[in-house]
Design an enzyme around this catalytic site. Structure first.
Site, PDB file in Angstrom:
ATOM      1  N   CYS B 113       0.884  -1.160   0.000  1.00  0.00           N
ATOM      2  CA  CYS B 113       0.000   0.000   0.000  1.00  0.00           C
ATOM      3  C   CYS B 113       0.923   1.211   0.000  1.00  0.00           C
ATOM      4  O   CYS B 113       1.470   1.568   1.042  1.00  0.00           O
ATOM      5  CB  CYS B 113      -0.924   0.013   1.221  1.00  0.00           C
ATOM      6  SG  CYS B 113      -1.983   1.474   1.276  1.00  0.00           S
ATOM      7  N   CYS B 116      -0.468   4.235   2.242  1.00  0.00           N
ATOM      8  CA  CYS B 116      -0.633   4.158   3.701  1.00  0.00           C
ATOM      9  C   CYS B 116      -0.346   2.740   4.189  1.00  0.00           C
ATOM     10  O   CYS B 116       0.791   2.308   4.212  1.00  0.00           O
ATOM     11  CB  CYS B 116      -2.030   4.636   4.092  1.00  0.00           C
ATOM     12  SG  CYS B 116      -2.285   4.753   5.864  1.00  0.00           S
TER      13      CYS B 116
END
Lengths: 113, 208
Positions: B113, B116
């Site tokens: 990711c 985040c």
């Protein structure tokens, strides 16, 4: 800090150069699990969304990313979202935080267990 | 370092209970109390959410992988709609869209990711610290083979490496390739070979 040359914000770090992947791992502390639970419960009840969580995390900026732990940033964002949603007020939170700190010097004492 | 921070069993004391209270812990306690007093949640609900999250471990994902290895119709359903297929096994997947990506002799998949920390937490539990690090988030999409090498994974030069960038609404799980020599094993024995990292793509399953 925004990456002016690319138009990307600091958190959009895919493709940047960086050092080795750190292999340190910690077991989540009780307070961290509680932050996670509050996020899941409050968003599940419709008080804010995961996008709201991320907006505040991103607006906190790169320095917060570098100096605060993951769940420190999360509790800051969860609190901010709940203030914005009108669930709590900033002054209620500040007052209660002072009361909490007055109970004792450790997490166990301040949280009543 | 002297061992005065270790318990009699030789482990560190729980850092959440006996270290000086931090500002952010103070905020967590205060917020939790206010939410309980206002009737937004209850102490019992928070506790049961923590227990539900603690119960989500990579063993859940490993059961999914082992079933995909042994049940062709499940594998087909999983690849078509991983949210629905894993819900059918009784896992709480929530509203997110889950996509299974399958490793083969030709293709190796990894998940990240970059923005985040999105992660298939419903099947694997909370993400490891490195998954949320600047280094992993930044470099995986640019130099996945170098990142894999840091995890001790060396792939043949001809293997295609596909990196999948997760979002809050769409998350991935890697279905590793079934190790050779496991023909005689049942699903439970196979699941024991499936590591967390093999379902992130930063590892390979154990050999029997």
């Amino acid at each position: 800090m925004d990456k002016v040359e690319t138009g990307r914000r600091w958190h959009d770090m895919g493709g940047d150069a960086a050092g080795p992947v750190p292999d340190a791992q910690h077991d989540f502390a009780l307070w961290e699990k509680r932050v996670d639970a509050l996020m899941v419960l409050c968003s599940g009840k419709g008080h804010f969304t995961v996008d709201g969580l991320r907006r505040v995390l991103e607006d906190m900026g790169e320095e917060a990313f570098e100096t605060m732990t993951y769940y420190e940033r999360w509790i800051a964002s969860v609190s901010q979202n709940l203030v914005e949603a009108g669930v709590i007020t900033q002054s209620e939170l500040a007052t209660r935080m002072e009361e909490v700190a007055a109970r004792g010097p450790t997490y166990g004492e301040a949280s009543g267990g | 370092m002297p061992h005065d921070h270790l318990s009699p069993s030789g482990h560190p004391y729980r850092p959440d209970q006996d270290h000086p209270l931090t500002y952010w812990q103070q905020m967590e306690i205060a917020l939790r109390e206010l939410l309980i007093e206002k009737g937004v949640t209850t102490a019992a609900e928070i506790q049961s959410q923590i227990e539900a999250m603690d119960a989500r471990t990579p063993a859940n994902g490993a059961a999914v992988v082992a079933r995909a290895w042994t049940d062709p119709s499940f594998r087909e359903a999983l690849m078509a709609d991983a949210s629905e297929a894993t819900r059918g096994m009784g896992f709480d997947i929530g509203p997110m869209r889950l996509i299974a990506v399958e490793n083969t002799a030709e293709v190796h998949n990894m998940i990240v990711c970059t923005l985040c920390s999105c992660y298939p937490r419903n099947l694997l539990g909370l993400p490891p610290d490195w998954y949320k690090s600047r280094a992993y988030r930044s470099r995986t999409v640019r130099e996945p083979r170098k990142v894999l090498a840091e995890f001790g994974v060396e792939l043949p030069p001809g293997t295609t490496v596909r990196v999948h960038d997760s979002t809050a609404d769409m998350r991935y799980i890697v279905i590793p390739a079934r190790p050779a020599g496991t023909e005689g094993l049942d699903a439970a024995a196979l699941a024991a070979l499936v590591t967390r990292d093999s379902m992130i793509g930063t590892g390979l399953p154990r050999q029997p």
